[in-house]
Design a protein around this motif. Sequence first.
Motif, PDB file in Angstrom:
ATOM      1  N   THR A 112      16.654 -10.227  31.436  1.00 45.04           N
ATOM      2  CA  THR A 112      16.157  -9.662  30.193  1.00 45.04           C
ATOM      3  C   THR A 112      16.385 -10.706  29.116  1.00 45.04           C
ATOM      4  OG1 THR A 112      16.698  -7.427  30.906  1.00 45.04           O
ATOM      5  CG2 THR A 112      16.346  -7.770  28.545  1.00 45.04           C
ATOM      6  N   GLN A 113      15.333 -11.101  28.406  1.00 46.03           N
ATOM      7  CA  GLN A 113      15.474 -12.205  27.470  1.00 46.03           C
ATOM      8  C   GLN A 113      14.495 -12.092  26.318  1.00 46.03           C
ATOM      9  OE1 GLN A 113      14.499 -14.954  30.758  1.00 46.03           O
ATOM     10  NE2 GLN A 113      13.053 -15.895  29.322  1.00 46.03           N
ATOM     11  N   ALA A 114      14.700 -12.944  25.306  1.00 41.06           N
ATOM     12  CA  ALA A 114      13.836 -12.981  24.134  1.00 41.06           C
ATOM     13  C   ALA A 114      13.221 -14.363  24.007  1.00 41.06           C
ATOM     14  CB  ALA A 114      14.630 -12.638  22.879  1.00 41.06           C
ATOM     15  N   ASP A 115      11.943 -14.408  23.653  1.00 39.37           N
ATOM     16  CA  ASP A 115      11.240 -15.678  23.470  1.00 39.37           C
ATOM     17  C   ASP A 115      10.246 -15.558  22.332  1.00 39.37           C
ATOM     18  OD1 ASP A 115      11.996 -17.734  25.460  1.00 39.37           O
ATOM     19  OD2 ASP A 115      11.403 -16.214  26.916  1.00 39.37           O
ATOM     20  N   MET A 116      10.049 -16.657  21.619  1.00 39.94           N
ATOM     21  CA  MET A 116       8.920 -16.753  20.707  1.00 39.94           C
ATOM     22  C   MET A 116       7.686 -17.081  21.530  1.00 39.94           C
ATOM     23  SD  MET A 116      10.332 -18.618  17.274  1.00 39.94           S
ATOM     24  CE  MET A 116      11.511 -17.765  16.215  1.00 39.94           C
ATOM     25  N   CYS A 117       6.562 -16.498  21.144  1.00 37.03           N
ATOM     26  CA  CYS A 117       5.380 -16.658  21.991  1.00 37.03           C
ATOM     27  C   CYS A 117       4.102 -16.390  21.208  1.00 37.03           C
ATOM     28  CB  CYS A 117       5.471 -15.696  23.188  1.00 37.03           C
ATOM     29  SG  CYS A 117       5.318 -13.962  22.716  1.00 37.03           S
ATOM     30  N   GLU A 118       2.971 -16.619  21.883  1.00 33.86           N
ATOM     31  CA  GLU A 118       1.664 -16.178  21.417  1.00 33.86           C
ATOM     32  C   GLU A 118       1.266 -14.976  22.258  1.00 33.86           C
ATOM     33  OE1 GLU A 118      -0.893 -19.604  21.697  1.00 33.86           O
ATOM     34  OE2 GLU A 118      -0.553 -20.118  19.589  1.00 33.86           O
ATOM     35  N   LEU A 119       1.023 -13.856  21.596  1.00 35.38           N
ATOM     36  CA  LEU A 119       0.668 -12.609  22.264  1.00 35.38           C
ATOM     37  C   LEU A 119      -0.844 -12.423  22.220  1.00 35.38           C
ATOM     38  CD1 LEU A 119       1.660  -9.837  23.499  1.00 35.38           C
ATOM     39  CD2 LEU A 119       1.505  -8.961  21.144  1.00 35.38           C
ATOM     40  N   ALA A 120      -1.473 -12.309  23.390  1.00 39.81           N
ATOM     41  CA  ALA A 120      -2.914 -12.085  23.466  1.00 39.81           C
ATOM     42  C   ALA A 120      -3.193 -10.584  23.419  1.00 39.81           C
ATOM     43  CB  ALA A 120      -3.480 -12.679  24.752  1.00 39.81           C
ATOM     44  N   VAL A 121      -4.033 -10.169  22.467  1.00 40.15           N
ATOM     45  CA  VAL A 121      -4.373  -8.763  22.272  1.00 40.15           C
ATOM     46  C   VAL A 121      -5.791  -8.516  22.781  1.00 40.15           C
ATOM     47  CG1 VAL A 121      -4.760  -6.980  20.520  1.00 40.15           C
ATOM     48  CG2 VAL A 121      -2.817  -8.546  20.316  1.00 40.15           C
ATOM     49  N   ASN A 122      -5.963  -7.443  23.549  1.00 39.46           N
ATOM     50  CA  ASN A 122      -7.275  -7.139  24.135  1.00 39.46           C
ATOM     51  C   ASN A 122      -8.144  -6.316  23.182  1.00 39.46           C
ATOM     52  OD1 ASN A 122      -6.343  -4.471  24.302  1.00 39.46           O
ATOM     53  ND2 ASN A 122      -5.825  -4.637  26.483  1.00 39.46           N
ATOM     54  N   GLY A 123      -9.293  -5.864  23.673  1.00 36.88           N
ATOM     55  CA  GLY A 123     -10.231  -5.115  22.850  1.00 36.88           C
ATOM     56  C   GLY A 123      -9.749  -3.748  22.433  1.00 36.88           C
ATOM     57  N   GLN A 124      -8.706  -3.250  23.090  1.00 34.05           N
ATOM     58  CA  GLN A 124      -8.126  -1.941  22.740  1.00 34.05           C
ATOM     59  C   GLN A 124      -6.901  -2.075  21.836  1.00 34.05           C
ATOM     60  OE1 GLN A 124      -9.030  -2.630  26.207  1.00 34.05           O
ATOM     61  NE2 GLN A 124     -10.969  -1.831  25.380  1.00 34.05           N
ATOM     62  N   LYS A 125      -6.721  -3.253  21.251  1.00 32.52           N
ATOM     63  CA  LYS A 125      -5.587  -3.542  20.368  1.00 32.52           C
ATOM     64  C   LYS A 125      -4.258  -3.368  21.096  1.00 32.52           C
ATOM     65  CE  LYS A 125      -8.066  -2.219  16.157  1.00 32.52           C
ATOM     66  NZ  LYS A 125      -8.042  -1.401  14.925  1.00 32.52           N
TER      67      LYS A 125
END
Length: 234
Positions: A44-57
Amino acid sequence: MNKQRETTGKKARYVILPFYLFTFLLFACETDSYETGQGKYSLTQADMCELAVNGQKQGASFVTDDGDAYTLKPHYTAKWIETADTTYRTIIYYNKVDASQAEPVSIGEIPTLIPREHWKFKELRQDPIGVESAWLAKSGKYLNLGLLIKTGRIDDKELPHSVGLAQDTLLTYPDGRSIAYYRLLHNQNGLPEYYTNRRYVSILLPTQRPDTIRLQIETYDGPLERIFIPSHNY
C-alpha cells in the motif's frame, strides 16, 4: 490536457490552494509503504501521478512519476473530477493488485502551475512561504514542491491562498543551451498565520524544456534559489 484549477483575469493566472486538500495530502505523502506478508505486490503506497479520466468522469488508470502504469480496479469517482476524457495531476494512495492493476484507496488533485511570462501578471505578489522539499519527477516532466503554508481562519472561515509561476527570463546560448528563470508567486490573501500546513504543488514544464531551471522563492528566511537540470526523456 492537464486539468487545473486556475483563476484567470485579463493577465494573471493563479492556482487556488483550498484548505480541504491539506489534510489528505499530508496523510498520503507521509504514509510509508509497508509489507503485508501476502506476496510481492501486497503493498500500500502513495505516488504522484497523472490520472486518466474516461468518458464517464471516472479515474480509469494512472502513470506514476517513476513511469509505472496501472489500471484502476474499480474505477475511481470523486466530486472534483469535473471533466471527462482528460488527465488530472493527482496523488494516489493505492494497493497493488498485480503488476498492471491497482485498487484505489484515496486520490487527491494536485494544483498544477504552468510558467507564464512575468509581464502577463497583473501583480507579482511574493508573500513569504515555507519550502520543505523540491524535486524533479523522474521523467523530468514535472517539478514538485512541498510547501509549508501559514494560515488561519477569519470569521470562522478558511479562505484560500493562491500561487502562480512567473518566468522572468529565458536565455538561449549560441550552442543551443537554455536557462529559464522562474519565480514562485504567492498571495496570502490577508489570512492570519496561526498554524502551518503542508501543501504539494506541481509545475508542468514546457515540452521544449530548458536545460537549466533556476527557481526563486521568497521564504520567511529570505530569498531561496534552487537549480534543476530537467530530463529530456519524454
